[in-house]
Design an enzyme around this catalytic site. Sequence first.
Site, PDB file in Angstrom:
ATOM      1  N   GLU A 113      -3.047   8.091  -0.857  1.00 46.06           N
ATOM      2  CA  GLU A 113      -1.846   8.713  -1.425  1.00 46.06           C
ATOM      3  C   GLU A 113      -2.173  10.037  -2.111  1.00 46.06           C
ATOM      4  OE1 GLU A 113       1.105   5.037  -2.510  1.00 46.06           O
ATOM      5  OE2 GLU A 113      -0.865   5.014  -3.460  1.00 46.06           O
ATOM      6  N   GLU A 133      -2.273  -2.603   0.483  1.00 46.54           N
ATOM      7  CA  GLU A 133      -1.534  -3.248  -0.605  1.00 46.54           C
ATOM      8  C   GLU A 133      -0.809  -4.522  -0.178  1.00 46.54           C
ATOM      9  OE1 GLU A 133      -1.806   1.041  -2.097  1.00 46.54           O
ATOM     10  OE2 GLU A 133      -1.828  -0.046  -0.208  1.00 46.54           O
TER      11      GLU A 133
END
Length: 263
Positions: A113, A133
């Site tokens: 990210e 995740e």
Amino acid sequence: MAYEKLIFDRKGEVTTITLNRPSAHNALDKELSAELNAAVREVRADRDCRILVIRGAGDTFCAGDDVKEFNDWTPEDPYWQIELYQETVNLIEDLTPVTIAAVDGVCTGGGLELTLVCDFVIATNRTRWGMPEIDWDITPGWGGISRISRFAGRRKAKEWNMIGALFDTETAERYNLVNKICAPEDLDKEVAALSEVMLAKNPIALRRTKFALNKSADMTVHQALSLERPIDPYPPAKAGIADFQSKVGRDKRRNLSRGFWQA
């Protein structure tokens, strides 16, 4: 500011932020997350900084959140941490300096990210990418869903986030997450070469170009065209055109730019 979990190194117009938890794959715990936010703010306030390089210590970039720390979080911590993460990446995306992610080793979750808001990403051929995740029963919090689909498209964003598999740098390049692939021993050289090219550009023209590119991505074409209109006499352009016509600027800048990354 004194940093304990990152290295802040300013050399002339180039600043390097190195995430410095190599024993934990530079995972972002509360302290490192807060220091990264503070370091980015320090760069934003430095008007002489023209290049920001973000990298990780050791043989890894960043493995994302420090999952082990989750067991000690209060019920309120996820909200405040994600708010901090989002603030940090938004600050990076809007920085005036050109931002370069120098990626090696692990680049997953929050590490990936981070790269999404950098202007350029140079990665080694041994880097492993991914959004794992889903296997922690959580969702990405600062761009793994919202930003990644704008690079790779909705289909690939669903694959990476819903399956959670790792992928190689060649795949990352194919889906617009990487500008340049290199061997690990060449990473510093590639970052230096790109920095040299960027520093040869007129800083005002570069700043305006970056701003227009970032903001136009969220506009219609007709709205975005307004960002390409000159809003002032723009005196630096006269000097640049004169240099080009005299071959002074052309020889300096074009020789650096012509054929760059084409091999």
